[in-house]
Design an enzyme around this catalytic site. Structure first.
Site, PDB file in Angstrom:
ATOM      1  N   ARG A 234       0.846  -1.077   0.077  1.00 35.29           N
ATOM      2  CA  ARG A 234       0.087   0.018   0.177  1.00 35.29           C
ATOM      3  C   ARG A 234       0.776   1.383  -0.122  1.00 35.29           C
ATOM      4  O   ARG A 234       2.031   1.285   0.631  1.00 35.29           O
ATOM      5  CB  ARG A 234      -0.920  -0.085   1.155  1.00 35.29           C
ATOM      6  N   GLU A 263       0.986  11.927  -7.274  1.00 39.78           N
ATOM      7  CA  GLU A 263       1.363  11.865  -8.868  1.00 39.78           C
ATOM      8  C   GLU A 263       1.406  13.512  -9.038  1.00 39.78           C
ATOM      9  O   GLU A 263       0.725  14.009  -8.441  1.00 39.78           O
ATOM     10  CB  GLU A 263       0.399  11.084  -9.325  1.00 39.78           C
ATOM     11  N   HIS A 274      -2.069  -0.719 -10.082  1.00 43.67           N
ATOM     12  CA  HIS A 274      -2.580  -1.698  -8.912  1.00 43.67           C
ATOM     13  C   HIS A 274      -3.106  -2.798  -9.458  1.00 43.67           C
ATOM     14  O   HIS A 274      -4.248  -3.341  -9.191  1.00 43.67           O
ATOM     15  CB  HIS A 274      -3.850  -1.001  -8.151  1.00 43.67           C
TER      16      HIS A 274
END
Length: 313
Positions: A234, A263, A274
């Protein structure tokens, strides 16, 4: 569904929810669909991607076991009450995610990132590699550090060992060890030590109160020059600001992130949306886990992947 119906037998009512489910992250987004909430009312067992709040409330009086098809359980953990068995699907994702980690390591250590950059420039870059300007390392030269030796981390460690790497690890309960052949296994307090001896640091630990923010600047600065960071856990475990600073200073060779919070990310970072767990064999493994646990549940036997509600995974 046929496998589940067959496993529970004719005495059980099995309701299939047709409404779309969200599998991102820990699942359990929003309150759940009206159909899932209606199906959960009076249910003893609930299976889905996470346990949304509406579903948990609808089944509050009757729910005894909830199973999520995700590995993370953060959102679901807050919904289920005490006395409810909660199981996850951590082991189901281990094999494809470990494959992704190996691919990410190869991407940087064999210079594929630089080859692609040269190709985009229309440049034949053979000399960049043959004169040593771009380091090319063999897997058997690498020291692999794995933070988290659960299903995913252990699968990564086994692959590293098979490829000739020296592998060490850190986990919450170091007495549980890891795959045969590891150099050493330590506890969370040994994370900086692990980083100091890792050419590749793989983050595969679960998100818990203890692990949030643990891969911080102090840990990252211990990494050897030109090391790699791979995160398949994570984004909350990793200090991305410190990581980006070290990348910009060219202290690190690269980072491969399948999970992240900040980002845009600079050039030199391999970003995946992901999806490292995506595999055509997911439902084969997930169904096997569910059916095995149904049999255990009906027999009053311990369930596989039973979540420790205090530890948070």
């Amino acid at each position: 569904m046929a496998a589940i119906r067959n496993a529970v037998g004719a005495d059980w009512d099995v309701v299939e929810i047709k409404a779309p489910a969200v599998s991102d992250g820990d699942g359990a987004y929003g309150s759940g669909s009206p159909e899932s909430i209606a199906a959960a009312s009076g249910a003893e067992v609930y299976m889905g991607f996470g346990v949304p709040a509406g579903v948990a409330n609808a089944a509050k009086a009757t729910l005894r076991w909830a199973h999520t098809a995700t590995a993370g359980i953060g959102s679901s953990l807050a919904q289920v009450g005490k006395g409810v068995l909660l199981t996850n699907s951590a082991g189901v994702h281990a094999e494809p995610m470990a494959d992704w980690v190996v691919a990410a390591i190869a991407y940087f250590t064999r210079g594929l990132d630089r080859m692609l950059a040269a190709q985009r420039q229309g440049r034949w870059a053979k000399e960049d590699f043959t004169d040593g300007a771009i380091p090319m390392r063999e897997f058997r030269e690498l020291r692999l550090g794995v933070f988290g030796l659960g299903g995913i981390g252990s699968a990564v460690a086994r692959r590293g060992l098979a490829l000739g790497m020296k592998v060490s690890g850190v986990r919450r309960r170091p007495e549980r060890g890891g795959p045969k052949g590891l150099e050493w296994v330590g506890g969370l307090s040994d994370l900086a030590r692990l980083a100091g001896g890792s050419d590749v640091l793989v983050i595969a630990a679960p998100h818990t109160a203890e692990t949030v923010g643990t891969v911080d600047a102090r840990v990252l600065e211990r990494l050897p020059h030109q090391a790699l960071v791979v995160n398949v856990s994570r984004g909350s475990l990793l200090d991305e600001t410190a990581l980006l600073e070290l990348l910009e200073l060219r202290r690190l060779r690269g980072a491969a992130l399948d999970v992240f919070a900040t980002e845009p990310l600079p050039t030199g970072v391999l970003v995946a949306p992901h999806v490292s767990a995506v595999s055509g064999r997911f439902w084969e493994r997930e169904t096997a886990l569910i059916v095995d646990n149904i049999r255990s549940y009906l027999a009053g036997a311990p369930l596989t992947n039973l979540v420790d509600l205090e530890a948070g995974y």
